[in-house]
Design an enzyme around this catalytic site. Structure first.
Site, mmCIF file in Angstrom:
data_model
loop_
_atom_site.group_PDB
_atom_site.id
_atom_site.type_symbol
_atom_site.label_atom_id
_atom_site.label_comp_id
_atom_site.label_asym_id
_atom_site.label_seq_id
_atom_site.Cartn_x
_atom_site.Cartn_y
_atom_site.Cartn_z
ATOM 1 N N GLU A 13 37.851 17.821 53.938
ATOM 2 C CA GLU A 13 39.408 17.761 53.854
ATOM 3 C C GLU A 13 39.925 16.909 52.672
ATOM 4 O OE1 GLU A 13 40.779 15.704 57.411
ATOM 5 O OE2 GLU A 13 42.876 16.255 56.973
ATOM 6 N N ASP A 14 39.179 15.686 52.271
ATOM 7 C CA ASP A 14 39.733 15.151 51.188
ATOM 8 C C ASP A 14 39.373 15.138 49.739
ATOM 9 O OD1 ASP A 14 41.336 14.177 53.185
ATOM 10 O OD2 ASP A 14 40.424 12.310 53.706
#
Ligand code: MN
Length: 733
Positions: A81-82
């Site tokens: 996600e990051d």
């Protein structure tokens, strides 16, 4: 909240080694390096390097003694996600299992639960689905949320409150439902801290101030209990502790009182060796301190939905105060603390993940959400399920059933058996007859009343509370519709093949339907009939695919010729054929719960609008409508019966056929006179026939098209009024 030590990679590896001695530690290091490399340069809101967060999450999972894949997922959970890392990278480096878990957590992370109601509902549904797919996804997410809640102080106030509220609404109840009480209580206390900071600080001050006094009290009570138990040779581990802030807060709210009694915030726990000792210990406690009536709960005989087991009692303690005591075995204690996570057992070199089977709650929600189209309704009931106080009710044999608050007789009936549910018409509660919608109360003894003619209807969905009952009712309705479609489809195909001089039965037995099934992704003849019945396939389509092209083409002219010949054969056949073709019967009749079905009138009684009627599902012939008084109809088994009624809206446009027999003197011009009389009533004559009898009487039979009994009676009266007519009457054949 005690400031806890930040775990290092080594601490993490050592923690896993404590319960998983032959773990491949290199994999943990590799995952740590992967995460560290990808999160490089990122910081938490606190200013700490980002890697601290996934390490904490992984450590929490190791603390719960979860398997290696879960721990690795804890380390990797934010990389996709990051960071630039992809799902593929994870798959290549750590395999399918870990990649799937990370994907599940990533998907969950993208959900926010504070947007519009509908979106929230949809998200929640996805979460349940993720949970059912692999419960470890939720466990990682809970560990993630726990760490985020622990570090909430670094966020802005509004954001803090939002996250805390979401945690209180969704994550703490889920932790509770999964039985992981330590996560639940810590989350709740953290929520209280950020949602009601003033209450929280007041409570923590008081608890801190009374600490010495409280500890003295705890030691004293523990000592007394220990002595008494030793007298009876019961080995026990006894602990007293201050209750969690959130539960004190709840109690204050409930009672509307301020916190000032130290005793009120203490609870004792007695852990013994086996179940017999639990009850023995309870006896000793009750003999020592007077129990408070109505406070004893036996969660050993009746475990909670999350598998929690314990004996609970409240007694009047040494200073006249109320003291809460829980008694359980070591194993129960482990389940009470770790819940579902206690089911990941490392034995004989591998993990036994029987956890999924143990989450009845999740499978219940799953079963239910499959059939649910309205996400808001789903959310509502999930919320009810999450927060439900369960009710305990008894079967006549004294067996206990546990149902969510608000459950009705229908829920109870389905909890016993699907067939009991399907046939349920009401119940006797404690000997008194109650309706289906009666809401159960704890302690009720229920005896379900069934009827062979009963079947579930859509209204039941409004009465049922449990996902099980709702799912079963929906399944029944669906199956019923499907059965009708199957019968109709079979009927249509049977007819189509008969016109081509083939028997559907023989074709089916010879396996000749397989052609069409293969090309239409249909697996069984039954599915084929259903497809035709629902109109997804036309009968023509099927005929063309089953019969060779040459045969099909050769029989086309024959088909038309035959049809014509057949039409001429007899009046009645013609009438019913044309009625079916023009859908006249369909316009005239409404069949309950069924829109698109072939309807015909029984030849034996030819009902007309105004007659009271019954319908029967007929294998191969759709729905046949009889007059209610028809003797033939009375012979048909009630299972095949369907509710039919005349379609009032189409009253004027409908023409049904009836037969009138007129007995008269045999005089010239008779037929013309009668025909004229009938026509003057606005009624068509489809056919007429006259024969004379030996005693010089004439019997005339007219087949007429009428709009209903009213018009038919008018015709009969008009005929009877004519000179020379002896009787005129409707006849059934
Ligand atoms: Mn995270």
């Amino acid at each position: 909240m005690a400031k806890h030590e930040t775990p290092t990679l080594d601490m993490l590896c050592n923690q896993v080694l404590t319960y998983y001695p032959d773990v491949n530690v290199e994999l943990i290091r590799k995952a740590y390096d992967f995460a560290d490399r990808h999160h490089k340069g990122q910081t938490r809101a606190s200013g700490d390097p980002y890697i601290i967060h996934p390490t904490e999450v992984a450590y929490t999972l190791a603390d719960m003694k979860l398997d290696l894949a879960s721990v690795l997922t804890g380390l990797l959970h934010d990389t996709v996600e990051d960071t630039p890392a992809t799902q593929e990278d994870i798959k290549r480096e750590f395999g399918d299992e870990v990649a799937e878990l990370v994907e599940g957590v990533t998907k969950l992370s993208k959900m926010t639960f504070r947007t519009s109601e509908e979106k929230q509902a949809e998200n929640f549904r996805k979460m349940i689905v993720a949970m059912a797919k692999d419960i470890r996804v939720i466990l990682v997410k809970l560990a993630d949320r726990l760490n985020n809640m622990r570090t909430l102080e670094h966020l802005a106030d509004l954001k803090r409150k939002q996250i805390a509220q979401e945690t209180l609404d969704i994550y703490a109840p889920i932790a509770n439902r999964l039985g992981i009480s330590w996560i639940k209580t810590e989350l709740e206390d953290l929520c209280l801290r950020w949602i009601h900071p003033d209450v929280y600080s007041k409570l923590s001050q008081r608890v801190a101030k009374t600490r010495g006094e409280r500890e003295k009290f705890i030691d004293e009570v523990c000592e007394i209990i220990r002595e008494k138990l030793t007298d009876y040779d019961i080995k026990a581990d006894i602990q007293g502790r201050a209750k969690h802030f959130h539960s004190i807060f709840k109690k204050m709210e409930r009672r509307g009182v301020d916190y000032d009694q130290i005793y009120d915030v203490v609870a004792f726990r007695i852990v013994v060796e086996n179940i017999t000792e639990c009850y023995k210990a309870l006896g000793v406690i009750h003999a020592t301190y007077k129990p408070v009536p109505g406070r004893f709960k036996d969660y050993i005989a009746m475990p909670k939905a999350n598998n929690y087991q314990s004996l609970h009692t409240t007694v009047i303690g040494p200073y006249g105060e109320r003291v809460e005591i829980q008694i359980r075995t070591q194993e129960m204690n482990q389940v009470a603390e770790s819940g579902i996570a206690a089911h990941w057992q490392y034995k004989e070199g591998r993990f036994h993940t029987r956890a999924r089977e143990n989450v009845a709650w999740v499978s219940r929600l799953m079963e239910w959400q499959k059939d649910l189209s309205d996400p808001n309704e789903f959310l509502e009931t999930v919320k009810i399920d999450l927060f439900a106080e369960d009710v305990f009710v008894f079967t006549p044999k004294g067996e206990v059933k546990q149902l969510p608050y608000g459950a009705t007789c229908i829920d109870f009936a389905f909890a016993i058996h699907t067939e009991v549910g399907n046939k349920c018409i009401g119940a006797k509660v404690n000997g008194k007859i109650v309706p289906l919608k009666y809401k159960l109360k704890s302690g009720d003894t229920l005896e379900i009343i069934t009827s062979a003619t009963q079947s579930p209807s859509k209204d039941w969905l409004k009465i049922a509370k449990t996902s099980r009952a709702k799912a079963k009712i929906r399944a029944f309705i669906k199956k019923q519709e499907r059965d009708r479609a199957r019968d109709l489809g079979r009927e249509i195909l049977d007819k189509s093949f008969r016109r081509m001089e083939h028997s559907l039965n023989k074709l089916e037995k010879a396996g000749r339907l397989n052609n069409v099934m293969d090309s239409a992704a249909i697996r069984t003849p039954e599915e084929l009939y259903v497809a035709v019945g629902y109109g997804r396939m036309t009968p023509d389509d099927v005929v063309r695919r089953v019969l060779p092209k040459e045969e099909w083409e050769a029989k086309q002219p024959l088909l038309h010729k035959e049809e014509k010949a057949e039409e001429d054969k007899s009046f009645l056949k013609k009438v019913f054929r044309s009625a079916a073709r023009k859908s006249e019967a369909r316009n005239a009749i409404q069949v309950a719960n069924l829109d698109d079905v072939l309807i015909r009138f029984a030849k034996c009684c030819s009902p007309v609008p105004g007659d009271s009627i019954v319908g029967f599902i007929t294998r191969g012939r759709g729905v046949t409508v009889h007059a209610a008084s028809c003797p033939k109809a009375l012979d048909i088994e009630t299972e095949r019966r369907v509710d039919v009624r005349w379609n009032i809206l189409n009253k004027e446009s409908v023409r049904t056929h009836a037969r009138i027999r007129v007995l008269s003197n045999d005089t010239p011009g008779l037929l013309a006179m009668m025909s004229q009389t009938i026509a003057s009533c606005g009624v068509n004559i489809a056919s007429a026939n006259v024969r004379t009898t030996k005693d010089r009487k004439a019997v005339a039979t007219f087949d007429v098209e009428v709009t209903g009994t009213e018009q038919l009676n008018k015709v009969i009266s008009a005929l009877e009024a004519k000179k020379g007519v002896i009787t005129a009457q409707r006849t059934r054949s």
